[in-house]
Scaffold this motif. Structure first.
Motif, mmCIF file in Angstrom:
data_model
loop_
_atom_site.group_PDB
_atom_site.id
_atom_site.type_symbol
_atom_site.label_atom_id
_atom_site.label_comp_id
_atom_site.label_asym_id
_atom_site.label_seq_id
_atom_site.Cartn_x
_atom_site.Cartn_y
_atom_site.Cartn_z
ATOM 1 N N LEU A 78 0.834 -1.198 0.000
ATOM 2 C CA LEU A 78 0.000 0.000 0.000
ATOM 3 C C LEU A 78 0.872 1.252 0.000
ATOM 4 N N ALA A 79 1.926 1.272 0.826
ATOM 5 C CA ALA A 79 2.785 2.453 0.909
ATOM 6 C C ALA A 79 3.452 2.762 -0.419
ATOM 7 N N LEU A 80 3.959 1.735 -1.104
ATOM 8 C CA LEU A 80 4.611 1.953 -2.396
ATOM 9 C C LEU A 80 3.595 2.425 -3.430
ATOM 10 N N CYS A 81 2.407 1.841 -3.407
ATOM 11 C CA CYS A 81 1.363 2.242 -4.348
ATOM 12 C C CYS A 81 1.012 3.711 -4.167
ATOM 13 N N GLU A 107 -3.050 16.511 -2.883
ATOM 14 C CA GLU A 107 -4.193 16.410 -1.983
ATOM 15 C C GLU A 107 -5.106 15.265 -2.416
ATOM 16 N N ILE A 108 -4.501 14.278 -3.084
ATOM 17 C CA ILE A 108 -5.242 13.082 -3.444
ATOM 18 C C ILE A 108 -5.703 12.376 -2.164
ATOM 19 N N LYS A 109 -6.955 11.953 -2.157
ATOM 20 C CA LYS A 109 -7.489 11.205 -1.022
ATOM 21 C C LYS A 109 -7.449 9.716 -1.366
ATOM 22 N N PHE A 110 -6.819 8.944 -0.522
ATOM 23 C CA PHE A 110 -6.763 7.504 -0.729
ATOM 24 C C PHE A 110 -7.856 6.830 0.089
ATOM 25 N N GLU A 111 -8.723 6.110 -0.588
ATOM 26 C CA GLU A 111 -9.754 5.332 0.097
ATOM 27 C C GLU A 111 -9.349 3.865 0.001
ATOM 28 N N VAL A 112 -8.887 3.333 1.115
ATOM 29 C CA VAL A 112 -8.361 1.968 1.138
ATOM 30 C C VAL A 112 -9.450 1.012 1.614
ATOM 31 N N LYS A 113 -9.694 -0.011 0.824
ATOM 32 C CA LYS A 113 -10.709 -1.000 1.177
ATOM 33 C C LYS A 113 -10.064 -2.384 1.187
ATOM 34 N N GLN A 114 -10.339 -3.137 2.234
ATOM 35 C CA GLN A 114 -9.820 -4.506 2.285
ATOM 36 C C GLN A 114 -10.802 -5.436 1.594
ATOM 37 N N VAL A 115 -10.281 -6.250 0.696
ATOM 38 C CA VAL A 115 -11.148 -7.192 -0.012
ATOM 39 C C VAL A 115 -11.665 -8.233 0.981
ATOM 40 N N ARG A 116 -12.835 -8.727 0.706
ATOM 41 C CA ARG A 116 -13.434 -9.722 1.584
ATOM 42 C C ARG A 116 -12.672 -11.040 1.483
ATOM 43 N N GLU A 117 -12.590 -11.733 2.621
ATOM 44 C CA GLU A 117 -11.940 -13.034 2.662
ATOM 45 C C GLU A 117 -12.845 -14.014 3.390
ATOM 46 N N SER A 118 -12.605 -15.288 3.176
ATOM 47 C CA SER A 118 -13.529 -16.308 3.670
ATOM 48 C C SER A 118 -13.624 -16.333 5.192
ATOM 49 N N GLN A 119 -12.610 -15.804 5.877
ATOM 50 C CA GLN A 119 -12.660 -15.800 7.339
ATOM 51 C C GLN A 119 -13.295 -14.543 7.918
ATOM 52 N N ILE A 242 -9.287 4.895 -5.192
ATOM 53 C CA ILE A 242 -9.758 3.739 -4.437
ATOM 54 C C ILE A 242 -8.741 2.614 -4.583
ATOM 55 N N ILE A 243 -8.256 2.113 -3.456
ATOM 56 C CA ILE A 243 -7.243 1.056 -3.455
ATOM 57 C C ILE A 243 -7.768 -0.141 -2.676
ATOM 58 N N HIS A 244 -7.775 -1.311 -3.314
ATOM 59 C CA HIS A 244 -8.199 -2.541 -2.648
ATOM 60 C C HIS A 244 -6.968 -3.347 -2.231
ATOM 61 N N VAL A 245 -6.903 -3.706 -0.954
ATOM 62 C CA VAL A 245 -5.775 -4.478 -0.441
ATOM 63 C C VAL A 245 -6.287 -5.757 0.222
ATOM 64 N N ASN A 246 -5.376 -6.736 0.339
ATOM 65 C CA ASN A 246 -5.726 -7.957 1.057
ATOM 66 C C ASN A 246 -5.269 -7.848 2.510
ATOM 67 N N SER A 247 -5.395 -8.919 3.260
ATOM 68 C CA SER A 247 -5.059 -8.883 4.684
ATOM 69 C C SER A 247 -3.573 -8.685 4.923
ATOM 70 N N GLU A 248 -2.759 -8.876 3.896
ATOM 71 C CA GLU A 248 -1.313 -8.680 4.007
ATOM 72 C C GLU A 248 -0.896 -7.277 3.572
ATOM 73 N N GLY A 249 -1.864 -6.439 3.219
ATOM 74 C CA GLY A 249 -1.559 -5.071 2.823
ATOM 75 C C GLY A 249 -1.061 -4.935 1.398
ATOM 76 N N LYS A 250 -1.282 -5.952 0.571
ATOM 77 C CA LYS A 250 -0.880 -5.895 -0.830
ATOM 78 C C LYS A 250 -2.062 -5.460 -1.697
ATOM 79 N N VAL A 251 -1.776 -4.662 -2.716
ATOM 80 C CA VAL A 251 -2.822 -4.166 -3.607
ATOM 81 C C VAL A 251 -3.244 -5.302 -4.546
ATOM 82 N N VAL A 252 -4.549 -5.587 -4.595
ATOM 83 C CA VAL A 252 -5.024 -6.746 -5.347
ATOM 84 C C VAL A 252 -5.713 -6.384 -6.653
#
Length: 258
Positions: A78-81, A107-119, A242-252
């Protein structure tokens, strides 16, 4: 001929078409890469393209907003992205009016959303992509089809347990069956367009009726709405990425403005 800049309503094919008209490699239109990255001559290609467009415009202040797809973020942290996106915005300040100050800060606004996971706690909810009015289901592909990303695991003795060993063998996940004595089956997709799109309630009822049994956790399949960009619940914002990340903080998924 004067090249055109894709507007906020443009799709990625439109951006790629504009790049093709300028004889640029297609990936250059998909994302401007960081100058600091040794592999990124494509970043400069996109900046050069923007500058050529700007040079032919009489009034830069009237430029329409651009929807940009940052495909190079996919798989990155996420930080590199965020750093890559900020670098691109600073390098193309005229296309992002009001989002870069006199000191070069964005002044870009980053909206970070975590993708849904089975747990996740709400794993049993099926996402229903609605129309702009948020009244009917159109699906993520705009064809009425609704998908569930995981298997539905039934406990032994469930009324929905396959009634013959042949069905058990052909429908249940073998590892889950023999290790945990549960039958995990595929559910969906569901067609919520019967000539006309079903209402949110009608589509959800169709889904729930198709899987009437509780899973190993005692939960029943249910639904939640997923309003599209541009709807009242999800309005467009040209200053947002809008940035979608997984539970490991990687952009998916490739982030985009909007």
């Amino acid at each position: 001929a004067t090249p055109t800049i894709p507007t906020m309503k443009s799709t990625l094919p439109g951006i790629l078409s504009a790049a093709a008209a300028l004889s640029l490699p297609a990936p250059a239109a998909a994302f401007g890469r960081s100058k600091a990255n040794a592999e990124d001559a494509l970043f400069q290609d996109k900046i050069d393209w923007v500058h050529r467009v700007l040079a032919q415009e009489e009034d830069h202040r009237e430029l329409p907003a651009v929807t940009t797809l940052f495909s190079e973020c996919q798989g990155k942290s996420l930080a590199l992205c965020e750093a890559l996106i900020n670098a691109f915005v600073r390098a193309n300040a005229p296309l992002f009016a009001g989002l870069v100050d006199a000191y070069g800060s964005t002044e870009i606004k980053f909206e970070v959303k975590q993708v849904r996971e089975s747990q996740d706690e709400d794993y049993y909810n099926v996402g229903l992509r609605t129309n702009l009015a948020e009244t009917h289901v159109v699906g993520i592909l705009n064809d009425g089809m609704v998908f569930y990303p995981w298997k539905w695991c039934l406990p032994s003795g469930s009324p929905a347990w396959p009634d013959t060993q042949a069905l058990v063998d052909s429908h249940c996940d073998a590892a889950e069956l023999y290790q945990n004595n549960v039958c995990c089956i595929e559910v969906g997709p569901w067609d919520c367009d019967v000539g006309t799109p079903l209402t949110v309630e009608g589509c959800c009822n169709l889904i729930k009726d198709s899987v009437p049994a509780a899973d190993v956790n005692g939960n029943y399949l249910d639904c939640h709405t997923d309003p599209p960009l541009g709807s009242d619940s999800n309005p467009e914002d040209p200053g947002r990425v809008i940035i979608h990340v997984n539970s490991e903080g990687k952009v998916v998924h490739p982030p985009k403005t909007g």
